[in-house]
Design a protein around this motif. Structure first.
Motif, mmCIF file in Angstrom:
data_model
loop_
_atom_site.group_PDB
_atom_site.id
_atom_site.type_symbol
_atom_site.label_atom_id
_atom_site.label_comp_id
_atom_site.label_asym_id
_atom_site.label_seq_id
_atom_site.Cartn_x
_atom_site.Cartn_y
_atom_site.Cartn_z
ATOM 1 N N UNK A 23 -14.234 -43.570 -17.341
ATOM 2 C CA UNK A 23 -14.101 -44.331 -18.687
ATOM 3 C C UNK A 23 -14.170 -45.938 -18.491
ATOM 4 N N UNK A 24 -13.869 -46.254 -17.102
ATOM 5 C CA UNK A 24 -13.959 -47.798 -16.887
ATOM 6 C C UNK A 24 -12.807 -48.470 -17.085
ATOM 7 N N UNK A 25 -11.737 -47.634 -17.348
ATOM 8 C CA UNK A 25 -10.292 -48.061 -17.798
ATOM 9 C C UNK A 25 -9.624 -48.594 -16.308
ATOM 10 N N UNK A 26 -9.975 -48.226 -15.171
ATOM 11 C CA UNK A 26 -9.537 -48.652 -14.046
ATOM 12 C C UNK A 26 -11.126 -48.827 -12.993
ATOM 13 N N UNK A 27 -11.268 -50.062 -12.721
ATOM 14 C CA UNK A 27 -12.420 -50.346 -12.136
ATOM 15 C C UNK A 27 -12.250 -49.949 -10.421
ATOM 16 N N UNK A 28 -13.409 -49.415 -10.110
ATOM 17 C CA UNK A 28 -13.672 -49.021 -8.942
ATOM 18 C C UNK A 28 -15.014 -49.176 -8.350
ATOM 19 N N UNK A 29 -15.382 -48.730 -7.166
ATOM 20 C CA UNK A 29 -16.590 -48.306 -6.823
ATOM 21 C C UNK A 29 -16.675 -47.172 -5.800
ATOM 22 N N UNK A 30 -17.848 -46.543 -5.637
ATOM 23 C CA UNK A 30 -17.812 -45.640 -4.747
ATOM 24 C C UNK A 30 -18.605 -45.743 -3.477
ATOM 25 N N UNK A 31 -18.014 -45.280 -2.515
ATOM 26 C CA UNK A 31 -18.454 -45.592 -1.121
ATOM 27 C C UNK A 31 -17.740 -44.276 -0.239
ATOM 28 N N UNK A 32 -18.283 -43.194 -0.239
ATOM 29 C CA UNK A 32 -17.922 -41.955 0.348
ATOM 30 C C UNK A 32 -16.520 -41.597 -0.254
ATOM 31 N N UNK A 33 -16.683 -41.515 -1.618
ATOM 32 C CA UNK A 33 -15.772 -41.372 -2.443
ATOM 33 C C UNK A 33 -15.201 -42.651 -3.274
ATOM 34 N N UNK A 34 -14.237 -42.494 -4.028
ATOM 35 C CA UNK A 34 -13.917 -43.713 -4.913
ATOM 36 C C UNK A 34 -13.173 -44.772 -4.063
ATOM 37 N N UNK A 35 -13.170 -46.139 -4.324
ATOM 38 C CA UNK A 35 -12.384 -46.951 -3.640
ATOM 39 C C UNK A 35 -11.819 -47.843 -4.795
ATOM 40 N N UNK A 36 -10.751 -48.123 -4.960
ATOM 41 C CA UNK A 36 -9.941 -48.559 -6.023
ATOM 42 C C UNK A 36 -9.283 -49.963 -5.764
ATOM 43 N N UNK A 37 -9.686 -51.126 -6.045
ATOM 44 C CA UNK A 37 -8.981 -52.332 -5.728
ATOM 45 C C UNK A 37 -7.506 -52.280 -6.134
ATOM 46 N N UNK A 38 -6.619 -52.734 -5.442
ATOM 47 C CA UNK A 38 -5.005 -53.038 -5.855
ATOM 48 C C UNK A 38 -4.884 -53.434 -7.106
ATOM 49 N N UNK A 39 -5.760 -54.801 -7.204
ATOM 50 C CA UNK A 39 -5.722 -55.550 -8.362
ATOM 51 C C UNK A 39 -6.369 -54.887 -9.662
ATOM 52 N N UNK A 40 -7.193 -53.967 -9.642
ATOM 53 C CA UNK A 40 -7.627 -53.099 -10.696
ATOM 54 C C UNK A 40 -6.412 -52.056 -10.954
ATOM 55 N N UNK A 41 -5.596 -51.485 -10.155
ATOM 56 C CA UNK A 41 -4.402 -50.685 -10.596
ATOM 57 C C UNK A 41 -3.555 -51.525 -11.299
ATOM 58 N N UNK A 42 -3.276 -52.880 -10.665
ATOM 59 C CA UNK A 42 -2.302 -53.510 -11.450
ATOM 60 C C UNK A 42 -2.861 -53.937 -12.971
ATOM 61 N N UNK A 43 -4.256 -54.424 -12.923
ATOM 62 C CA UNK A 43 -4.573 -54.700 -14.279
ATOM 63 C C UNK A 43 -4.600 -53.576 -15.117
ATOM 64 N N UNK A 44 -4.742 -52.339 -15.040
ATOM 65 C CA UNK A 44 -4.616 -51.269 -15.679
ATOM 66 C C UNK A 44 -3.160 -51.060 -16.125
#
Length: 61
Positions: A23-44
């Protein structure tokens, strides 16, 4: 962060986390699976806290 790291940090299951990622509520990118920046988790987390605070302030006295 890996999917497993974020699941543990947010105390959510795999399905819920993938829902948040798709849904885009947590920003991420896919590189051999999802990678989620810590900042994106904090923002959420901060956005969820802000929404809850706004809901609470709307309650009648």
């Amino acid at each position: 962060m890996s999917v497993e790291d974020v699941m543990e940090a947010l105390n959510v299951g795999r399905s819920k986390l993938y829902e948040l990622l798709r849904s885009g509520q947590i920003k991420s990118w896919k590189m051999k699976g999802y990678r989620i920046p810590k900042a994106a988790v904090k923002d959420f987390v901060f956005s969820q806290a802000q929404m809850n605070l706004e809901r609470y302030s709307e309650l009648p006295d």
